[in-house]
Motif scaffolding. Structure first.
Motif, PDB file in Angstrom:
ATOM      1  N   GLY A   1      77.911  -2.325  -7.187  1.00  0.00           N
ATOM      2  CA  GLY A   1      79.065  -1.959  -6.387  1.00  0.00           C
ATOM      3  C   GLY A   1      79.881  -0.844  -7.026  1.00  0.00           C
ATOM      4  N   ASP A   2      80.920  -0.442  -6.331  1.00  0.00           N
ATOM      5  CA  ASP A   2      81.779   0.626  -6.853  1.00  0.00           C
ATOM      6  C   ASP A   2      83.050   0.086  -7.495  1.00  0.00           C
ATOM      7  OD1 ASP A   2      83.205  -0.191  -4.638  1.00  0.00           O
ATOM      8  OD2 ASP A   2      82.826   1.633  -3.468  1.00  0.00           O
ATOM      9  N   GLU A   3      83.152  -1.242  -7.648  1.00  0.00           N
ATOM     10  CA  GLU A   3      84.250  -1.858  -8.376  1.00  0.00           C
ATOM     11  C   GLU A   3      83.688  -2.544  -9.615  1.00  0.00           C
ATOM     12  OE1 GLU A   3      87.201  -4.088  -6.021  1.00  0.00           O
ATOM     13  OE2 GLU A   3      85.968  -3.612  -4.265  1.00  0.00           O
ATOM     14  N   ASN A   4      84.511  -2.683 -10.629  1.00  0.00           N
ATOM     15  CA  ASN A   4      84.074  -3.348 -11.859  1.00  0.00           C
ATOM     16  C   ASN A   4      84.253  -4.864 -11.719  1.00  0.00           C
ATOM     17  OD1 ASN A   4      83.137  -3.637 -14.513  1.00  0.00           O
ATOM     18  ND2 ASN A   4      85.221  -3.575 -15.334  1.00  0.00           N
ATOM     19  N   LYS A   5      83.548  -5.408 -10.739  1.00  0.00           N
ATOM     20  CA  LYS A   5      83.635  -6.831 -10.421  1.00  0.00           C
ATOM     21  C   LYS A   5      82.229  -7.328 -10.086  1.00  0.00           C
ATOM     22  CE  LYS A   5      88.312  -6.244  -8.582  1.00  0.00           C
ATOM     23  NZ  LYS A   5      89.206  -6.392  -7.415  1.00  0.00           N
ATOM     24  N   VAL A   6      81.896  -8.529 -10.552  1.00  0.00           N
ATOM     25  CA  VAL A   6      80.530  -9.042 -10.416  1.00  0.00           C
ATOM     26  C   VAL A   6      80.539 -10.409  -9.738  1.00  0.00           C
ATOM     27  CG1 VAL A   6      78.455  -9.805 -11.640  1.00  0.00           C
ATOM     28  CG2 VAL A   6      79.706  -7.783 -12.433  1.00  0.00           C
ATOM     29  N   MET A   7      79.653 -10.563  -8.768  1.00  0.00           N
ATOM     30  CA  MET A   7      79.409 -11.833  -8.110  1.00  0.00           C
ATOM     31  C   MET A   7      77.990 -12.286  -8.440  1.00  0.00           C
ATOM     32  SD  MET A   7      79.010 -12.623  -4.000  1.00  0.00           S
ATOM     33  CE  MET A   7      80.547 -11.800  -3.609  1.00  0.00           C
ATOM     34  N   VAL A   8      77.846 -13.497  -8.973  1.00  0.00           N
ATOM     35  CA  VAL A   8      76.540 -14.113  -9.181  1.00  0.00           C
ATOM     36  C   VAL A   8      76.410 -15.213  -8.141  1.00  0.00           C
ATOM     37  CG1 VAL A   8      75.022 -15.317 -10.777  1.00  0.00           C
ATOM     38  CG2 VAL A   8      76.601 -13.574 -11.636  1.00  0.00           C
ATOM     39  N   LEU A   9      75.461 -15.035  -7.210  1.00  0.00           N
ATOM     40  CA  LEU A   9      75.371 -15.891  -6.030  1.00  0.00           C
ATOM     41  C   LEU A   9      74.111 -16.747  -6.085  1.00  0.00           C
ATOM     42  CD1 LEU A   9      76.027 -14.626  -2.383  1.00  0.00           C
ATOM     43  CD2 LEU A   9      74.597 -16.578  -2.917  1.00  0.00           C
ATOM     44  N   PHE A  10      74.303 -18.055  -6.166  1.00  0.00           N
ATOM     45  CA  PHE A  10      73.197 -19.015  -6.226  1.00  0.00           C
ATOM     46  C   PHE A  10      72.857 -19.494  -4.820  1.00  0.00           C
ATOM     47  CE2 PHE A  10      74.859 -19.082 -10.478  1.00  0.00           C
ATOM     48  CZ  PHE A  10      73.797 -19.426 -11.304  1.00  0.00           C
ATOM     49  N   TYR A  11      71.622 -19.243  -4.415  1.00  0.00           N
ATOM     50  CA  TYR A  11      71.159 -19.670  -3.101  1.00  0.00           C
ATOM     51  C   TYR A  11      70.875 -21.178  -3.077  1.00  0.00           C
ATOM     52  CZ  TYR A  11      70.739 -15.345  -0.439  1.00  0.00           C
ATOM     53  OH  TYR A  11      71.021 -14.214   0.284  1.00  0.00           O
ATOM     54  N   GLY A  12      70.878 -21.730  -1.857  1.00  0.00           N
ATOM     55  CA  GLY A  12      70.526 -23.125  -1.639  1.00  0.00           C
ATOM     56  C   GLY A  12      69.164 -23.250  -0.994  1.00  0.00           C
ATOM     57  N   GLY A  13      68.763 -24.504  -0.780  1.00  0.00           N
ATOM     58  CA  GLY A  13      67.467 -24.758  -0.163  1.00  0.00           C
ATOM     59  C   GLY A  13      66.930 -26.139  -0.474  1.00  0.00           C
ATOM     60  N   GLY A  14      67.802 -27.159  -0.401  1.00  0.00           N
ATOM     61  CA  GLY A  14      67.344 -28.525  -0.528  1.00  0.00           C
ATOM     62  C   GLY A  14      67.170 -29.008  -1.952  1.00  0.00           C
ATOM     63  N   VAL A  15      66.533 -30.179  -2.073  1.00  0.00           N
ATOM     64  CA  VAL A  15      66.357 -30.783  -3.388  1.00  0.00           C
ATOM     65  C   VAL A  15      65.184 -31.759  -3.327  1.00  0.00           C
ATOM     66  CG1 VAL A  15      67.951 -32.703  -2.931  1.00  0.00           C
ATOM     67  CG2 VAL A  15      67.567 -31.947  -5.280  1.00  0.00           C
ATOM     68  N   SER A  16      64.488 -31.901  -4.450  1.00  0.00           N
ATOM     69  CA  SER A  16      63.412 -32.895  -4.576  1.00  0.00           C
ATOM     70  C   SER A  16      63.681 -33.745  -5.811  1.00  0.00           C
ATOM     71  CB  SER A  16      62.051 -32.207  -4.700  1.00  0.00           C
ATOM     72  OG  SER A  16      61.015 -33.179  -4.825  1.00  0.00           O
ATOM     73  N   VAL A  17      63.523 -35.058  -5.656  1.00  0.00           N
ATOM     74  CA  VAL A  17      63.873 -35.965  -6.747  1.00  0.00           C
ATOM     75  C   VAL A  17      62.764 -36.944  -7.121  1.00  0.00           C
ATOM     76  CG1 VAL A  17      66.345 -35.844  -6.217  1.00  0.00           C
ATOM     77  CG2 VAL A  17      64.932 -37.610  -5.127  1.00  0.00           C
ATOM     78  N   ASN A  18      61.679 -36.983  -6.332  1.00  0.00           N
ATOM     79  CA  ASN A  18      60.595 -37.925  -6.618  1.00  0.00           C
ATOM     80  C   ASN A  18      59.326 -37.484  -5.893  1.00  0.00           C
ATOM     81  OD1 ASN A  18      60.940 -38.729  -3.892  1.00  0.00           O
ATOM     82  ND2 ASN A  18      62.347 -40.372  -4.484  1.00  0.00           N
ATOM     83  N   GLY A  19      58.293 -38.314  -5.959  1.00  0.00           N
ATOM     84  CA  GLY A  19      57.027 -37.954  -5.335  1.00  0.00           C
ATOM     85  C   GLY A  19      57.100 -37.842  -3.827  1.00  0.00           C
ATOM     86  N   PHE A  20      57.910 -38.677  -3.182  1.00  0.00           N
ATOM     87  CA  PHE A  20      58.024 -38.612  -1.724  1.00  0.00           C
ATOM     88  C   PHE A  20      58.663 -37.307  -1.285  1.00  0.00           C
ATOM     89  CE2 PHE A  20      60.397 -39.318   2.222  1.00  0.00           C
ATOM     90  CZ  PHE A  20      59.364 -39.722   3.051  1.00  0.00           C
ATOM     91  N   THR A  21      59.792 -36.960  -1.879  1.00  0.00           N
ATOM     92  CA  THR A  21      60.435 -35.707  -1.487  1.00  0.00           C
ATOM     93  C   THR A  21      59.571 -34.508  -1.859  1.00  0.00           C
ATOM     94  OG1 THR A  21      61.701 -35.657  -3.559  1.00  0.00           O
ATOM     95  CG2 THR A  21      62.765 -36.676  -1.658  1.00  0.00           C
ATOM     96  N   ALA A  22      58.888 -34.576  -3.000  1.00  0.00           N
ATOM     97  CA  ALA A  22      58.024 -33.472  -3.411  1.00  0.00           C
ATOM     98  C   ALA A  22      56.939 -33.201  -2.379  1.00  0.00           C
ATOM     99  CB  ALA A  22      57.392 -33.775  -4.767  1.00  0.00           C
ATOM    100  N   SER A  23      56.452 -34.235  -1.733  1.00  0.00           N
ATOM    101  CA  SER A  23      55.366 -34.086  -0.750  1.00  0.00           C
ATOM    102  C   SER A  23      55.863 -33.702   0.633  1.00  0.00           C
ATOM    103  CB  SER A  23      54.569 -35.390  -0.654  1.00  0.00           C
ATOM    104  OG  SER A  23      55.362 -36.446  -0.129  1.00  0.00           O
TER     105      SER A  23
END
Length: 343
Positions: A23-45
């Motif tokens: 950008g043209d300003e001395n300012k920074v945004m670090v943006l973390f995208y989303g997209g669900g979550v997996s916690v075990n074998g069922f969700t992984a599949s």
């Protein structure tokens, strides 16, 4: 600028890339995208197979980057539209295809729905560090403002990794703001999952203390930095997507109705109360009018996430848009809007 660190992979092993815009300003945004979550074998599949975050989507997480985002740096709060107060900022995108809140380093073996033996690469933390390492070659370590922001699963990642971003990449930043968009899930097995499934590094995993990671992460940051940082939350009050995930963690059923929406609303109310009690000046922006779905039985559920939509620039509450509220908070004018929706 395309960022293509060698060796970083999605959940299914495909390569990951990212983008940044200077950008043209001395300012920074670090943006973390989303997209669900997996916690075990069922969700992984059960990865996503269709459009993300729709009422009929039955998957749990994004497993690769193909076709996901046409242009990372032209969406919502990261874009260059004239009505976006962050259009002049440098933006670094942290994409998300690993099902681990951006925190993992492990490989998880599971059985796919067709019976094949597969591996889910929970490499969110590995990918994040590689992308930031490459991005930092273009950046000064002393921006006037640093904004660490994320939506959905990315909100968990942003909250957990703000200290990492701040201390390892921008140690001389003039001021730091954390903004979490639509990230709240409560499950007593998150600390165990972080260690045993995702392989979260110890210095990050130690932030998991209770069943409520967002409460843990935000209050932990305040204990570390106090009033030297700004802490913010934005979201809808009966978030249909979070209510469905929460129902899965509570009952094992991956479904949502207005009942689950009301339950989520009560959990949001209590979490924000606890954070506001422990973090003076914690800013909140809540909205209620954007529907989650047109299906009649989900009429009272509300939209999941907002920062990548054009609606982030709409005056949704008190004639103030989320982007203007965020911009004012970054500049030191921290206010809260929409708390009445929690009643």
């Amino acid at each position: 600028i395309e960022l293509r660190p060698e060796g970083i992979v999605s959940a299914d092993g495909q390569p990951v890339y990212s983008e940044m815009r200077i950008g043209d300003e001395n300012k920074v945004m670090v943006l973390f995208y989303g997209g669900g979550v997996s916690v075990n074998g069922f969700t992984a599949s059960h990865p996503f197979t269709g459009a993300l975050f729709t009422a009929d989507e039955n998957g749990f997480y994004t497993e690769n980057i193909d076709g996901m985002i046409p242009d990372y740096c032209e969406l919502g709060i990261a874009g260059t539209r004239a009505d976006n107060p962050f259009r002049g900022w440098t933006v670094v995108i942290i994409p998300y295809t690993t099902g681990d809140f951006h925190l993992g380093t492990a490989d998880y073996a599971y059985t796919a729905q067709n019976g094949e033996q597969r591996v889910l690469h929970h490499h969110g933390y590995t990918n994040y560090r590689a992308i930031m390492d490459e991005a930092s070659s273009y950046l000064d370590s002393a921006p006037d403002e640093l904004l660490v922001i994320g939506y959905s699963a990315g909100g968990f990642g942003a909250a957990a990794l703000t200290a990492d971003v701040k201390e390892n990449y921008f140690p001389d930043a003039g001021h730091t703001t954390l903004c979490i968009d639509s990230s709240l899930l409560i499950w007593d097995r998150f600390p165990e999952t972080a260690h045993d499934v995702w392989g979260v590094p110890d210095e990050v995993a130690m932030q998991f203390k209770t069943a409520n990671p967002i409460l843990d992460f935000v209050t932990g940051l305040y204990d570390r930095y106090g009033d030297d940082m700004t802490y913010l939350y934005i979201g809808s009050v009966r978030d249909g997507e979070l209510a469905r995930y929460q129902n899965f963690f509570l009952t094992g059923f991956y479904s949502v109705t207005n009942i689950q929406g009301r339950y989520f609303q009560s959990e949001l109310r209590e979490t924000l109360r606890q954070i506001r009690d422990r973090v003076p000046g914690f800013g909140v922006y809540l909205f209620s009018d954007l529907p989650f779905s047109v299906r009649p039985n989900q009429f009272f559920l509300t939209q999941h996430t907002i920062i990548l939509y054009s609606m982030v620039n709409w005056p949704l509450v008190d004639r103030v848009s989320p982007s203007r509220w965020l911009s004012a908070a970054v500049s030191g004018d921290v206010r809260s809007h929409g708390l009445n929706y929690l009643r």
